[in-house]
Scaffold this motif. Sequence first.
Motif, PDB file in Angstrom:
ATOM      1  N   PRO A 142     -38.107  -0.306  74.232  1.00  0.00           N
ATOM      2  CA  PRO A 142     -38.897  -0.409  72.650  1.00  0.00           C
ATOM      3  C   PRO A 142     -39.812   0.902  73.539  1.00  0.00           C
ATOM      4  N   GLU A 143     -40.246   0.572  74.135  1.00  0.00           N
ATOM      5  CA  GLU A 143     -41.206   1.651  74.485  1.00  0.00           C
ATOM      6  C   GLU A 143     -40.861   3.257  74.720  1.00  0.00           C
ATOM      7  N   LEU A 144     -39.733   3.303  75.370  1.00  0.00           N
ATOM      8  CA  LEU A 144     -38.819   4.355  76.128  1.00  0.00           C
ATOM      9  C   LEU A 144     -38.771   5.391  74.782  1.00  0.00           C
ATOM     10  N   ILE A 145     -38.236   4.677  73.303  1.00  0.00           N
ATOM     11  CA  ILE A 145     -38.140   5.250  71.899  1.00  0.00           C
ATOM     12  C   ILE A 145     -38.885   5.642  71.538  1.00  0.00           C
ATOM     13  N   ALA A 146     -40.517   4.449  71.909  1.00  0.00           N
ATOM     14  CA  ALA A 146     -41.737   4.917  71.038  1.00  0.00           C
ATOM     15  C   ALA A 146     -41.855   6.057  71.880  1.00  0.00           C
ATOM     16  N   HIS A 147     -42.244   6.577  72.951  1.00  0.00           N
ATOM     17  CA  HIS A 147     -42.369   7.606  73.770  1.00  0.00           C
ATOM     18  C   HIS A 147     -41.677   9.060  73.258  1.00  0.00           C
ATOM     19  N   ALA A 148     -41.182   8.685  72.936  1.00  0.00           N
ATOM     20  CA  ALA A 148     -39.014  10.085  72.657  1.00  0.00           C
ATOM     21  C   ALA A 148     -40.219  10.148  71.592  1.00  0.00           C
ATOM     22  N   ARG A 149     -40.411   9.399  70.675  1.00  0.00           N
ATOM     23  CA  ARG A 149     -40.257  10.040  69.320  1.00  0.00           C
ATOM     24  C   ARG A 149     -41.500  10.877  68.560  1.00  0.00           C
ATOM     25  N   ALA A 150     -42.944  10.425  69.632  1.00  0.00           N
ATOM     26  CA  ALA A 150     -44.119  11.065  69.699  1.00  0.00           C
ATOM     27  C   ALA A 150     -44.033  12.096  70.673  1.00  0.00           C
ATOM     28  N   ALA A 171     -26.522  10.838  74.926  1.00  0.00           N
ATOM     29  CA  ALA A 171     -26.704  11.209  73.928  1.00  0.00           C
ATOM     30  C   ALA A 171     -26.014  10.473  71.898  1.00  0.00           C
ATOM     31  N   ALA A 172     -25.232   9.275  72.921  1.00  0.00           N
ATOM     32  CA  ALA A 172     -25.239   8.186  72.374  1.00  0.00           C
ATOM     33  C   ALA A 172     -26.228   7.853  71.948  1.00  0.00           C
ATOM     34  N   PHE A 173     -27.009   7.706  73.102  1.00  0.00           N
ATOM     35  CA  PHE A 173     -28.592   7.054  73.109  1.00  0.00           C
ATOM     36  C   PHE A 173     -29.330   7.141  71.180  1.00  0.00           C
ATOM     37  N   CYS A 174     -29.311   8.636  72.290  1.00  0.00           N
ATOM     38  CA  CYS A 174     -30.689   9.587  71.358  1.00  0.00           C
ATOM     39  C   CYS A 174     -29.996   9.739  69.823  1.00  0.00           C
ATOM     40  N   LEU A 175     -29.036   9.340  69.517  1.00  0.00           N
ATOM     41  CA  LEU A 175     -28.395   9.354  68.128  1.00  0.00           C
ATOM     42  C   LEU A 175     -28.503   8.127  67.894  1.00  0.00           C
ATOM     43  N   SER A 176     -28.376   7.085  68.517  1.00  0.00           N
ATOM     44  CA  SER A 176     -28.503   5.687  68.104  1.00  0.00           C
ATOM     45  C   SER A 176     -30.197   5.408  67.785  1.00  0.00           C
ATOM     46  N   GLY A 178     -32.956   7.495  67.439  1.00  0.00           N
ATOM     47  CA  GLY A 178     -32.968   8.568  66.190  1.00  0.00           C
ATOM     48  C   GLY A 178     -34.044   9.730  67.261  1.00  0.00           C
ATOM     49  N   VAL A 179     -33.522   9.930  68.857  1.00  0.00           N
ATOM     50  CA  VAL A 179     -35.101  10.453  69.580  1.00  0.00           C
ATOM     51  C   VAL A 179     -34.571  12.010  69.744  1.00  0.00           C
ATOM     52  N   THR A 180     -35.071  12.790  69.564  1.00  0.00           N
ATOM     53  CA  THR A 180     -34.054  14.399  70.957  1.00  0.00           C
ATOM     54  C   THR A 180     -34.612  14.201  72.068  1.00  0.00           C
ATOM     55  N   MET A 181     -34.299  14.366  73.133  1.00  0.00           N
ATOM     56  CA  MET A 181     -34.721  15.027  74.135  1.00  0.00           C
ATOM     57  C   MET A 181     -33.502  16.027  74.941  1.00  0.00           C
ATOM     58  N   GLN A 182     -34.432  16.939  75.894  1.00  0.00           N
ATOM     59  CA  GLN A 182     -33.900  17.831  76.325  1.00  0.00           C
ATOM     60  C   GLN A 182     -32.763  17.367  77.495  1.00  0.00           C
ATOM     61  N   ALA A 311     -10.104   9.104  70.476  1.00  0.00           N
ATOM     62  CA  ALA A 311     -10.433   9.018  69.480  1.00  0.00           C
ATOM     63  C   ALA A 311     -12.095   8.477  68.571  1.00  0.00           C
ATOM     64  N   ARG A 312     -12.570   7.580  70.238  1.00  0.00           N
ATOM     65  CA  ARG A 312     -14.038   7.072  69.573  1.00  0.00           C
ATOM     66  C   ARG A 312     -15.200   7.790  70.081  1.00  0.00           C
ATOM     67  N   TRP A 313     -14.613   8.751  71.238  1.00  0.00           N
ATOM     68  CA  TRP A 313     -15.711   9.901  71.309  1.00  0.00           C
ATOM     69  C   TRP A 313     -15.952  10.970  70.586  1.00  0.00           C
ATOM     70  N   ALA A 314     -14.573  11.485  69.856  1.00  0.00           N
ATOM     71  CA  ALA A 314     -14.622  12.630  69.552  1.00  0.00           C
ATOM     72  C   ALA A 314     -16.181  12.806  68.264  1.00  0.00           C
ATOM     73  N   THR A 315     -15.890  11.487  67.859  1.00  0.00           N
ATOM     74  CA  THR A 315     -17.298  11.254  66.939  1.00  0.00           C
ATOM     75  C   THR A 315     -18.208  11.075  67.626  1.00  0.00           C
ATOM     76  N   VAL A 316     -18.941  11.026  68.926  1.00  0.00           N
ATOM     77  CA  VAL A 316     -20.228  10.887  68.640  1.00  0.00           C
ATOM     78  C   VAL A 316     -20.738  12.885  69.475  1.00  0.00           C
ATOM     79  N   VAL A 317     -19.097  13.535  70.045  1.00  0.00           N
ATOM     80  CA  VAL A 317     -19.118  15.034  70.275  1.00  0.00           C
ATOM     81  C   VAL A 317     -19.842  15.427  69.527  1.00  0.00           C
ATOM     82  N   ARG A 318     -19.266  15.224  68.080  1.00  0.00           N
ATOM     83  CA  ARG A 318     -19.243  15.985  66.807  1.00  0.00           C
ATOM     84  C   ARG A 318     -20.249  15.881  66.742  1.00  0.00           C
ATOM     85  N   ASP A 319     -21.770  14.875  66.127  1.00  0.00           N
ATOM     86  CA  ASP A 319     -22.662  14.248  65.994  1.00  0.00           C
ATOM     87  C   ASP A 319     -23.603  14.740  66.729  1.00  0.00           C
TER      88      ASP A 319
END
Length: 326
Positions: A142-150, A171-176, A178-182, A311-319
């Motif tokens: 939770p602290e990592l997500i909060a820091h990334a959002r800020a 990539a799946a973590f960032c999508l889930s 709702g954060v953006t990282m380099q 099939a499963r990871w095609a969704t993550v790659v696309r999103d």
Amino acid sequence: MTRRSFLTTTTAGFAAMAMPSIARARWAPSGPVTLVVPFTPGGSTDILARLLGQKLTEALGVGFVIESRPGAGGAIASDLVARARPNGQTLLMGHIGTLAVNPSIYPRLPYDPVKSFAPISLVAAVHNVLVVHPSLPANSVPELIAHARANPDRLSYGTGGIGSAAHIAMAAFCLSAGVTMQHVPYRGTGPAVTDLLGARIQLTMTGAPVVLPLAQAGRLRGLAVSGKRRIAAAPELPTVAEAALPGFDASQWYGIVAPAGTPVDVVETLNAEIRKALAAPELAERLNQEGAEVWPTSPEEFRAHIAAEIARWATVVRDAGIRIEQ
């Protein structure tokens, strides 16, 4: 068979390993067998290949030579093995990236994960561990997500390359979350971890065999594991799902494949010996210490798993918009 069904039927699976298969002539290698690893030495794929290769060397009486062929997210090594003579002398330590993710990333992949190979057996499931550099002000998910959002796009994570298991997991973590990282891709997990230790990047989520010892030594800070449950090697680490993101699951898996057209007796002999090796208590214990779980399957089960994971990871790659222009 899916990973879930295997992990809930472990007892039955190991009992099945003791049952004799349909009698066929046993194949014997004519010389050393090359087991190609599609990444640089030091990563989870390399570690597992060497552990299994040692057991197969003892069982079959010939050397299993581990050959690293990194590049293009594992496509170089995979294409090499796909084009090799189908005689059992050249094998690939395939994994989630080379066999399930690459078809969605590379528009002109030089091999087909389903048609180009004869699956032998899955070998192991390896939990990724989310680790950060100790200087990062985050002691929990939770602290990592909060820091990334800020700090959108201010954090950088390293991986073994575009489309690697670590890249897809992050990539799946960032999508889930709702954060953006380099994303900073490297030519293997080892170089990425080296830069993480030097604080040139801030985090990664990669195989436990590589980063867990560093976290336990205090050189990195472990926050969570990526699978559906905690691991015996680090029971104090929560899963990402229980820590912050319900339903999250981004574990790696590894398995041996041969070139398509490999004779049935070769496939059956290798499958039987891999099953025996994975049933050995000392190997299972060693893998558990590395944060991995043995996962032997039949060739048919492995083939079905590859198709389902594509099939499963095609969704993550696309999103996530992951793609390599060729």
